[in-house]
Design an enzyme around this catalytic site. Structure first.
Site, short mmCIF file in Angstrom:
data_model
loop_
_atom_site.label_atom_id
_atom_site.label_comp_id
_atom_site.label_asym_id
_atom_site.label_seq_id
_atom_site.Cartn_x
_atom_site.Cartn_y
_atom_site.Cartn_z
CG HIS A 199 61.24 44.60 31.47
ND1 HIS A 199 61.84 45.37 30.52
CD2 HIS A 199 60.09 45.24 31.78
CE1 HIS A 199 61.08 46.43 30.26
NE2 HIS A 199 60.01 46.37 31.01
CG ASP A 215 64.23 45.59 28.24
OD1 ASP A 215 64.16 46.10 29.39
OD2 ASP A 215 63.78 44.46 28.00
CG HIS A 216 62.66 50.64 31.62
ND1 HIS A 216 61.59 49.88 31.28
CD2 HIS A 216 62.61 50.77 32.96
CE1 HIS A 216 60.92 49.55 32.37
NE2 HIS A 216 61.52 50.08 33.42
C1 BG6 Z 1 57.21 48.40 31.90
C2 BG6 Z 1 55.94 47.59 31.92
O1 BG6 Z 1 57.97 48.07 30.77
O2 BG6 Z 1 57.95 48.12 33.07
C3 BG6 Z 1 55.13 47.93 33.17
O3 BG6 Z 1 55.18 47.90 30.76
C4 BG6 Z 1 55.96 47.74 34.39
O4 BG6 Z 1 53.95 47.14 33.23
C5 BG6 Z 1 57.29 48.48 34.27
O5 BG6 Z 1 55.22 48.25 35.50
C6 BG6 Z 1 58.20 48.14 35.43
O6 BG6 Z 1 59.32 48.97 35.38
P1 BG6 Z 1 60.09 49.39 36.70
O7 BG6 Z 1 61.24 50.21 36.21
O8 BG6 Z 1 59.12 50.15 37.56
O9 BG6 Z 1 60.51 48.11 37.35
#
Ligand code: BG6
Length: 496
Positions: free
Chosen positions: A248, A185-186
């Site tokens: 997230h 989960d990044h």
């Molecule tokens: C991804 C979602 O996991 O996270 C996207 O699939 C979203 O829809 C993105 O835009 C948001 O990531 P960050 O790092 O730009 O906040």
């Protein structure tokens, strides 16, 4: 402040889906940045694997273009770029068949069981759709590529409901031990998300107040300005609940609400997060607001409506969601948690606001007004923390109170490093190589998150609920404001 680099041991990394968007935009640029920072040795071996019949040279050219676009600052160092590219390999392979697999075995220096194999870590990144997880896992064993030290990395979406997530867990567990599986989960790789733990558990100041006795409510906002272009099909089948809340925002909620783990080790942290998810109450229908963005006609940023974007004139998928939930445990009983996220909102801003209760008695009388403390944790952009405190308004005109921010922007407090802030994937990739699962989701955690999410989605599906339209570039549908107002509260503004 310059961050300390602790090099990792040499590794073999194979990226399935090596020509895909994620590999080109995130995974390989992250590796390149870590390479430039001196975090891994040039003996490490990175292999892109995909269906396309490319030569190594054409693969390197493809990646070079991606690095110039997605790691432009580092890519100006032509020497480093050339060296990194010269170490990239490519194998064309059929994930569901047998073509290319023996070639892959050769490229990584033989099977794990062959004599002469060094004991370097081997990592296989499944940057592919979940339907390929099983075939890939099975072939890694069949072709002797997997050993006890092998790690696999899998991306979200990890299923689309509890049943499919369970099936994926069962499939992976048939071939790998849980300690070998890294579910990304990044958000957990973002610096400030990790800072949530540092702030909570590294300071004496906050923890005694971190409960329903002192906290009135908590707001978690992840607002985006982008739409869904390029991923229309996926997004329309997912929506904001599956795309953002289930993973997230859920992770942010866990880190904010969990009990202090005994130590910062993978299972201790993940056990505590799991307890939070399992203690989440079901969400009442009147505590959910779903929205869809409208078209924007402003010529400078014109775009179609959500339905137009996904080319589904009757789509009922939400591009925005706001909800109120509760955690049924001793610490949080009675404190609502408000979560909201959406596309095409007025600013890109991810913030957690902890709103404390009013002081129990005001010695300054009614006219001094209400002044609650607020701790605002900005995750992106402009990472930092603001504590709103109440002081006396300057001047001789009596005792009037005013709220002022005690602001700490991390970039200023930590001083210039001359480097771009690390991308989440940089941290996560190095953690996989180091074998540290703390910032990765465990199978039971993902299943628990789906167990909470599924009935919410089933509820609005059975009610035939249609998302409310909202003005693109706004803070979301009016109903989300009403959700708060009914509770005598209001959302904090969405500001960049
Ligand atoms: C991804 C979602 O996991 O996270 C996207 O699939 C979203 O829809 C993105 O835009 C948001 O990531 P960050 O790092 O730009 O906040």
């Amino acid at each position: 402040m310059v961050s300390r680099i602790i090099p990792v041991d040499p590794f073999n990394l194979v990226i399935f889906g090596g020509t895909g968007d994620l590999a080109r935009r995130k995974i390989i640029p992250a590796l390149f940045r870590r390479y430039c920072a001196g975090q891994f040795h040039s003996k490490s071996h990175i292999v892109g694997a995909a269906r396309s019949d490319l030569t190594i040279e054409s693969y390197r050219r493809l990646i070079e273009a991606s690095l110039r676009e997605h790691a432009p600052k580092r890519a100006q160092d032509e020497e480093a770029l050339k060296e990194f590219l010269s170490r990239l390999d490519y194998v064309s392979l059929d994930a569901k068949g047998t073509a290319g697999w023996n070639d892959l075995v050769d490229r990584v220096g033989g099977t794990r069981t062959e004599p002469g194999q060094d004991d370097r870590v081997s990592v296989f990144y499944f940057s592919v759709g979940p339907d390929l997880f099983g075939p890939l896992a099975e072939r890694l064993h069949r072709f002797g590529l997997a050993g006890a030290d092998t790690r696999i990395v899998v991306e979200k979406p990890f299923g689309r409901d509890l049943e499919s997530a369970r099936a994926l867990n069962v499939t992976l567990a048939a071939h790998f031990d849980e300690s070998q599986i890294y579910r990304i989960d990044h958000y957990l790789g973002k610096e400030t998300v990790q800072n949530l733990m540092a702030v909570r558990f590294g300071n004496m100041l906050f923890e005694p107040l971190w409960n329903s006795q002192y906290v009135d409510h908590i707001q978690i906002t992840v607002a985006e300005t982008v739409g869904v272009s390029g991923r229309e099909e996926y997004y329309d089948a997912a929506g904001a609940m599956r795309d953002m809340i289930q993973n997230h925002l859920m992770q942010l909620l866990c880190l904010i609400a969990m009990e202090p783990p005994a130590k910062f080790d993978p299972d201790a942290v993940r056990d505590e997060k799991l307890k939070v998810i399992r203690a989440l109450d079901p969400v009442m229908p009147h505590h959910i607001v779903r929205g869809q963005f409208e078209a924007c006609l402003d010529p400078e940023r014109a775009h179609p409506s959500y339905r137009g974007s996904v080319n589904q004139p009757r789509s009922t998928t939400e591009s925005y969601i706001a909800l109120r939930t509760h955690i049924s445990n001793w610490r949080w009983a009675g404190t609502p948690f408000y979560l909201r996220t959406g596309k095409r909102l007025k600013a890109r801003s991810s913030v957690i606001n902890v709103i404390f209760k009013d002081a129990p008695h005001s010695i300054f009388g009614e006219e001094a007004g209400r002044h609650a403390n607020l701790l605002s944790i900005r995750l992106q952009p402009n990472e930092g923390i603001t504590l709103k405190v109440t002081i006396k308004e300057p001047g001789p005109g009596g005792m009037r109170l005013v709220d002022v921010p005690l602001d700490m922007t991390f970039a200023e407090a930590l001083g210039p490093s001359g480097e771009d802030p690390p991308d989440a994937y940089e941290r996560l990739m190095m953690d996989v190589i180091r074998g540290n699962q703390t910032l990765f989701m465990r199978g039971d955690e993902v299943e628990a998150a789906w167990s909470w999410t599924d009935p919410i989605i089933a509820g609005w599906t059975s009610r035939g609920d249609v998302p409310k339209p909202y003005v693109s570039g706004s803070a979301g549908p009016i109903d989300a404001d009403l959700l708060m107002q009914r509770d005598g509260r209001e959302w904090r503004g969405i500001t960049p």
